[in-house]
Design an enzyme around this catalytic site. Structure first.
Site, short mmCIF file in Angstrom:
data_model
loop_
_atom_site.label_atom_id
_atom_site.label_comp_id
_atom_site.label_asym_id
_atom_site.label_seq_id
_atom_site.Cartn_x
_atom_site.Cartn_y
_atom_site.Cartn_z
N ALA A 85 0.85 -1.19 0.00
CA ALA A 85 0.00 0.00 0.00
C ALA A 85 0.88 1.24 0.00
O ALA A 85 2.09 1.16 0.28
CB ALA A 85 -0.92 0.01 1.22
N LYS A 86 0.33 2.34 -0.33
CA LYS A 86 1.02 3.63 -0.17
C LYS A 86 -0.04 4.71 -0.21
O LYS A 86 -1.06 4.58 -0.87
CB LYS A 86 2.05 3.85 -1.28
CG LYS A 86 2.94 5.08 -1.09
CD LYS A 86 3.91 4.94 0.06
CE LYS A 86 5.13 4.15 -0.34
NZ LYS A 86 6.21 4.21 0.65
#
Lengths: 47, 432
Positions: free
Chosen positions: B122-123
């Site tokens: 994720a980011k």
């Protein structure tokens, strides 16, 4: 991931790994002025 | 993370023409397809990995100190969770975009998979200049952003971490906002916290430590005694200084180190412990040096191992022919451009990719998450021991792929990551 180019003399924020204090300065203060802990330049990702 | 893979099919039809600056998403997708070609990957799995599972875009209004309200845009890209909860940083930076978050989330998927951590990628972040915010404004921004994401993050869903412009205090606010709304203290929702609220020992030194561990491993692999190995380290910040000092302590001959103002070079070896890191004393490297050279010259020194640990894109088409080292260990994220990488490979220079070499950061984040959900803190000694074990396991897996498939080290790392993801998708299947 993209790391930023750090310009010498540019104001940077440093966080203390021990107490979390944030120090903003054009030059790193070396160690945390609050507790003497290790600092991280906040411009860099950790993961 | 890697700026590029060896985007190579045997003849590397694309590699010759890769732009020196492609977007994070373009690079991540190219890496995926390169590794997939080596694996004869199920096209259905590839199609799923080519896209993020979800991308959340939220509006984050905050009250400024003068009473006005400003509205910012925040994102959280969640790429793949087949192996566990999403994991990745949250950045406060004016350049944050949806596509950048998607590309970086894909990189986190590969990084966690190559390390065999039970996380996906994720980011996220908010498109804001953190220097324009007062402390109070930053706290309000963090808490409101957390509230907007509250239903999609959590210790078993998605675990953010510090990134550009965010820090331990930001993570503590996030943890508090989440915990207050959930009605219980949940430290495992985020990593990179201050130790007093569930942070881990050893996180600051972890990326540099993993770089040193991998450097030692690659020297052993090529039957090179550390005592006979010369090392040049570009960048004497957290990653470079920790890596250089450990390698020095383990017997390597560190002959060059540098910070932004220049490089210290001593063919007889540098006492790295005696030189303050850039964050301990700015410009100490050049101030302590008897012989200084430029950062560009450091990259071209005739050494055994080069560790670019400062910023990205320092080994390019323009200087790759001049790199004098036999081995490059990527300490920074993306220090080698696509074109530079192609040249190094043609010259037989071994490049150990960043997703393996500097993965100590996310690995210690995993340790922090374990400590949080088990409500038991580890000693620094245990953190370092466990990090060494995890790095050794990842190195062994990448070495196996390297030997079995006659590929580069970068390709081997991506193959390990992708094969784990593909196997997990195959076993879990597609439902509904």
């Amino acid at each position: 991931m993209k790391d930023p180019d750090i310009e010498d003399g540019e104001e940077q924020a440093y966080e203390c790994f021990e107490c979390g204090k944030i120090v903003t300065a054009t030059q790193s203060p070396g160690t945390c002025p609050g507790c003497g802990g290790e600092l991280r330049n906040r411009s860099y990702p950790l993961e | 993370m890697a700026s590029d893979p060896l985007g190579e099919e045997p003849s590397r039809p694309e590699g010759e023409h890769q732009p020196e600056s492609e977007s994070a998403l373009e690079t991540a997708r190219r890496q995926l397809h390169t590794a997939a070609a080596h694996l004869d990957l199920d096209g259905n799995v590839l199609a799923r990995l080519d896209h993020p599972t979800k991308v959340h875009e939220v509006t984050v209004p905050i009250e400024r100190e003068d009473g006005t309200v400003d509205v910012f845009t925040g994102y959280r890209a969640q790429h793949d969770s087949v192996r566990g909860p999403y994991k990745g940083g949250l950045r406060f930076h004016p350049g944050v975009t949806r596509d950048e978050c998607v590309g970086l989330s894909m990189w986190m998927t590969w990084k966690c998979a190559v390390m065999d951590l039970p996380f996906g990628g994720a980011k996220g972040g908010v498109a804001v200049d953190p220097k324009s915010l007062s402390v109070g404004e930053k706290e309000r921004l963090t808490r409101r952003f957390t509230q907007e994401l509250r239903t999609v993050i959590g210790p078993m869903r998605d675990i953010p971490a510090p990134d550009m412009g965010t820090d331990a205090q930001t993570m503590a606010w996030l943890m508090d906002a989440y915990s207050m709304q959930e009605g219980e203290t949940i430290p495992g929702v985020v990593t990179g916290k201050p130790p007093i609220v569930g942070g881990s020992e050893g996180r600051g030194a972890a990326p540099g430590r993993s770089v040193a561990i991998v450097t030692r491993a690659v020297c052993e692999y090529y039957d090179r005694r550390l005592a006979d190995t010369t090392v040049a380290v570009q960048g004497f910040g957290s990653v470079g200084a920790n890596a250089a000092r450990l390698l020095d302590e383990w017997g390597a001959n560190v002959v060059a180190i540098s910070d932004v103002s220049g490089a210290m070079y001593d063919p007889a070896g540098i006492d790295t412990a005696a030189v303050p890191s850039h964050e301990e004393e700015p410009e100490a490297v050049s101030a302590h040096a008897e012989t200084t050279i430029s950062n560009a010259d450091l990259l071209e020194l005739d050494v055994d191992v080069l560790v670019p640990a400062a910023v990205g894109n320092v080994i390019t088409e323009a200087n790759a022919d001049e790199i004098g080292a036999d081995v490059v260990v990527e300490g920074a994220n993306g220090p080698t451009t696509s074109a530079g990488d192609a040249i190094l490979e043609e010259r037989g220079v071994h490049v150990i990719p960043d997703i393996l070499a500097n993965a100590g950061g996310v690995t210690v984040s995993y340790f922090e998450w374990l400590q949080d959900i088990n409500r038991r803190a580890w000693s620094l000694e245990r953190v370092n021991d466990e990090l060494e074990s995890e790095m050794f396991a990842a190195w062994t897996a990448v070495t196996d792929a390297f030997e079995a498939r006659d590929v580069s080290w970068r390709e081997a790392a991506y193959i390990v990551a992708l094969s784990r993801l593909a196997d997990a998708h195959r076993y879990r299947g597609l439902w509904p």
